[in-house]
Motif scaffolding. Structure first.
Motif, PDB file in Angstrom:
ATOM      1  N   ILE A   1       0.861  -1.192   0.000  1.00  0.00           N
ATOM      2  CA  ILE A   1       0.000   0.000   0.000  1.00  0.00           C
ATOM      3  C   ILE A   1       0.892   1.234   0.000  1.00  0.00           C
ATOM      4  CG2 ILE A   1      -1.680   1.346   1.325  1.00  0.00           C
ATOM      5  CD1 ILE A   1      -2.782  -1.374   2.378  1.00  0.00           C
TER       6      ILE A   1
ATOM      7  N   TYR B   1      -1.068  -1.157  -4.481  1.00  0.00           N
ATOM      8  CA  TYR B   1      -2.509  -1.375  -4.339  1.00  0.00           C
ATOM      9  C   TYR B   1      -2.997  -0.453  -3.229  1.00  0.00           C
ATOM     10  CZ  TYR B   1      -0.626  -4.691  -0.853  1.00  0.00           C
ATOM     11  OH  TYR B   1       0.081  -5.262   0.174  1.00  0.00           O
ATOM     12  N   THR B   2      -4.303  -0.380  -3.064  1.00  0.00           N
ATOM     13  CA  THR B   2      -4.889   0.583  -2.123  1.00  0.00           C
ATOM     14  C   THR B   2      -5.374  -0.099  -0.835  1.00  0.00           C
ATOM     15  OG1 THR B   2      -7.135   0.305  -2.983  1.00  0.00           O
ATOM     16  CG2 THR B   2      -5.737   1.963  -4.073  1.00  0.00           C
ATOM     17  N   GLU B   3      -5.692   0.721   0.147  1.00  0.00           N
ATOM     18  CA  GLU B   3      -6.280   0.199   1.386  1.00  0.00           C
ATOM     19  C   GLU B   3      -7.604  -0.491   1.071  1.00  0.00           C
ATOM     20  OE1 GLU B   3      -6.274   2.635   4.931  1.00  0.00           O
ATOM     21  OE2 GLU B   3      -4.530   3.764   4.217  1.00  0.00           O
ATOM     22  N   GLU B   4      -8.353   0.045   0.102  1.00  0.00           N
ATOM     23  CA  GLU B   4      -9.632  -0.564  -0.291  1.00  0.00           C
ATOM     24  C   GLU B   4      -9.408  -1.948  -0.898  1.00  0.00           C
ATOM     25  OE1 GLU B   4      -8.717   2.672  -1.099  1.00  0.00           O
ATOM     26  OE2 GLU B   4      -9.998   3.525   0.485  1.00  0.00           O
ATOM     27  N   ASP B   5      -8.356  -2.095  -1.709  1.00  0.00           N
ATOM     28  CA  ASP B   5      -8.019  -3.406  -2.289  1.00  0.00           C
ATOM     29  C   ASP B   5      -7.751  -4.415  -1.164  1.00  0.00           C
ATOM     30  OD1 ASP B   5      -8.121  -2.500  -4.962  1.00  0.00           O
ATOM     31  OD2 ASP B   5      -5.995  -1.930  -4.938  1.00  0.00           O
TER      32      ASP B   5
ATOM     33  N   GLY C   1       2.438   2.077  -3.189  1.00  0.00           N
ATOM     34  CA  GLY C   1       1.529   2.441  -4.270  1.00  0.00           C
ATOM     35  C   GLY C   1       1.140   1.294  -5.185  1.00  0.00           C
TER      36      GLY C   1
END
Length: 183
Positions: free
Chosen positions: A56, A61-65, A59
């Motif tokens: 995360i 992937y995201t926290e939502e992923d 960069g």
């Protein structure tokens, strides 16, 4: 009376480590992990995931992923009769983080921040609890939080440092669960 807990690293401990994994289609339980987690749950342990997620911060992937993947894992485990109390994660990386994620925090293992938070939130007795992971940083986080460290051989290679540390080593979560049942 305080609760007892099993704190668990995720990648390489619960699921097969696939390097910065965040896609549901890549998620695969380590052999026997579901059985072992069910055994811990049936023994009255609260199950709490504590995972470094530097991907995360970098960069990738995201926290939502991550949340989607963790929700998928939790749902699959609930179908097996296992409840994960919470998944704590550290998105930070002091060296490789980007923007707000580039910082030296208190939650990135081997620091005990995530475990300390879980101990407070779920009223955990550290002396009756364990931290299971596949790396020395997992074990050190457990030690730093006052819980007993356990290393499993389902992720990273067991280093000489781990072998000489005196930390108990098991082939998997399931093998440790069998051993804990006998105590």
């Amino acid at each position: 009376m305080k609760n007892k807990a099993i704190f668990l690293d995720r990648d390489g401990t619960i699921n097969i480590d696939k390097h910065y994994m965040y896609k549901i289609e890549d998620f695969e339980f380590v052999e026997g992990a579901e059985k072992g987690l069910k055994m811990f749950y049936d023994m009255g342990y609260k199950l709490i995931v504590v995972t470094n997620q530097g991907g995360i911060g970098r960069g990738y992937y995201t926290e939502e992923d991550l949340e989607k993947l963790n929700n998928y894992m939790e749902k699959r485990l609930l179908e097996s009769g296992v409840k994960i109390e919470k998944c704590y994660f550290c998105p930070h990386h002091a060296e490789h983080g980007i923007g707000k994620y580039k910082k030296d925090c208190s939650c990135r293992k081997p620091k005990p921040g995530m475990l300390i938070e879980g101990i407070k939130e779920f009223d955990i007795d550290p002396e009756k609890s364990y931290m299971i992971g596949d790396k020395m940083s997992d074990a050190e986080a457990g030690i730093n939080a006052g819980v007993k460290p356990i290393i499993v051989k389902t992720g990273k290679e067991i280093t000489e440092e781990i072998e000489k540390s005196g930390i108990e080593i098991y082939s998997s979560i399931y093998e440790f669960a069998l051993s804990l049942q006998k105590k």
